[in-house]
Design a protein around this motif. Sequence first.
Motif, PDB file in Angstrom:
ATOM      1  N   ILE A 162       0.832  -1.205   0.000  1.00 58.97           N
ATOM      2  CA  ILE A 162       0.000   0.000   0.000  1.00 58.97           C
ATOM      3  C   ILE A 162       0.865   1.252   0.000  1.00 58.97           C
ATOM      4  O   ILE A 162       0.565   2.239  -0.685  1.00 58.97           O
ATOM      5  N   ASP A 163       1.959   1.227   0.764  1.00 60.01           N
ATOM      6  CA  ASP A 163       2.893   2.361   0.773  1.00 60.01           C
ATOM      7  C   ASP A 163       3.400   2.636  -0.641  1.00 60.01           C
ATOM      8  O   ASP A 163       3.481   3.791  -1.074  1.00 60.01           O
ATOM      9  N   GLU A 164       3.730   1.554  -1.349  1.00 55.74           N
ATOM     10  CA  GLU A 164       4.246   1.695  -2.715  1.00 55.74           C
ATOM     11  C   GLU A 164       3.168   2.249  -3.646  1.00 55.74           C
ATOM     12  O   GLU A 164       3.433   3.148  -4.462  1.00 55.74           O
ATOM     13  N   TYR A 165       1.940   1.714  -3.535  1.00 56.08           N
ATOM     14  CA  TYR A 165       0.859   2.172  -4.402  1.00 56.08           C
ATOM     15  C   TYR A 165       0.513   3.638  -4.120  1.00 56.08           C
ATOM     16  O   TYR A 165       0.203   4.400  -5.039  1.00 56.08           O
ATOM     17  N   GLU A 166       0.589   4.020  -2.843  1.00 59.52           N
ATOM     18  CA  GLU A 166       0.305   5.402  -2.473  1.00 59.52           C
ATOM     19  C   GLU A 166       1.385   6.328  -3.028  1.00 59.52           C
ATOM     20  O   GLU A 166       1.095   7.409  -3.537  1.00 59.52           O
ATOM     21  N   MET A 167       2.619   5.870  -2.976  1.00 62.85           N
ATOM     22  CA  MET A 167       3.733   6.652  -3.500  1.00 62.85           C
ATOM     23  C   MET A 167       3.603   6.817  -5.023  1.00 62.85           C
ATOM     24  O   MET A 167       3.935   7.872  -5.578  1.00 62.85           O
ATOM     25  N   ASN A 168       3.068   5.786  -5.691  1.00 62.36           N
ATOM     26  CA  ASN A 168       2.890   5.847  -7.143  1.00 62.36           C
ATOM     27  C   ASN A 168       1.614   6.593  -7.544  1.00 62.36           C
ATOM     28  O   ASN A 168       1.367   6.801  -8.735  1.00 62.36           O
ATOM     29  N   GLY A 169       0.815   6.975  -6.559  1.00 62.68           N
ATOM     30  CA  GLY A 169      -0.395   7.724  -6.834  1.00 62.68           C
ATOM     31  C   GLY A 169      -1.593   6.870  -7.207  1.00 62.68           C
ATOM     32  O   GLY A 169      -2.586   7.375  -7.738  1.00 62.68           O
ATOM     33  N   TYR A 170      -1.507   5.549  -6.918  1.00 66.70           N
ATOM     34  CA  TYR A 170      -2.609   4.655  -7.251  1.00 66.70           C
ATOM     35  C   TYR A 170      -3.685   4.610  -6.164  1.00 66.70           C
ATOM     36  O   TYR A 170      -4.846   4.332  -6.441  1.00 66.70           O
ATOM     37  N   VAL A 171      -3.273   4.882  -4.933  1.00 63.35           N
ATOM     38  CA  VAL A 171      -4.172   4.745  -3.779  1.00 63.35           C
ATOM     39  C   VAL A 171      -4.041   5.969  -2.879  1.00 63.35           C
ATOM     40  O   VAL A 171      -2.950   6.526  -2.721  1.00 63.35           O
ATOM     41  N   ARG A 172      -5.154   6.374  -2.300  1.00 67.70           N
ATOM     42  CA  ARG A 172      -5.124   7.445  -1.299  1.00 67.70           C
ATOM     43  C   ARG A 172      -5.788   6.929  -0.033  1.00 67.70           C
ATOM     44  O   ARG A 172      -6.865   6.340  -0.071  1.00 67.70           O
ATOM     45  N   ARG A 173      -5.128   7.159   1.107  1.00 67.21           N
ATOM     46  CA  ARG A 173      -5.674   6.727   2.397  1.00 67.21           C
ATOM     47  C   ARG A 173      -6.431   7.876   3.057  1.00 67.21           C
ATOM     48  O   ARG A 173      -5.921   8.983   3.143  1.00 67.21           O
TER      49      ARG A 173
END
Length: 215
Positions: free
Chosen positions: A54-65
Amino acid sequence: MRKIDTIKDNGFFLPTLKYKELMILEYMDNNPDTTQKELGKAIGAATSMINAYIDEYEMNGYVRREYITSKKVKYHVTPKGQKRKNYLNVTYIQELMDLHKLAKAGVEEFLKRVSQKGFHSILLYGAGEVAEIILNVVNNTEDIDMKVQAIVDDDLEKRGTELLGYPVISKVDIKKYEHDGVMVSSYTFENIIRSHLLQMGYEDEKIIQFFGEWE
């Protein structure tokens, strides 16, 4: 919460990083209130690994928490994440299609060998998924010179019904159909079916075992 297939449901596929990414994004998209524990269970990974993903996806802009509380988080798949998910879906479908073509080619080759041996009119024995696959290949492959007359099955509930338009009959009705042989279309009961046919006086050389040794 919408249920989707998990990695454990896919017995033939290794859980690659791309496949895990697709599963996580898909799960989040349908279940934004999910937990990392639930995600871990869905893809067969430790919670610590889910957090890293999730950290990686958030860094790539795919996910927002979205932090509802200090412990409760809602996950949002961003437009960029949707685009990524669509790409992964298309790639996954393409690979499945390639595998389907490979598997279908194997069934086609077997049926062609059977027809070349003089089995042009056959009965299937076993009205299940294997029979469906064989029927689909026979009906959709022009250069297979074979016709299925009916499907034999020992399940009383199946008799009198149809499978893809073919009648499901009892083994006592086999003699009513003009045919060259019986193809056993059951993996679990293959040997039992063969024994039943032999006990009925059916000729051994006319029994075609889809899963067993046959030439």
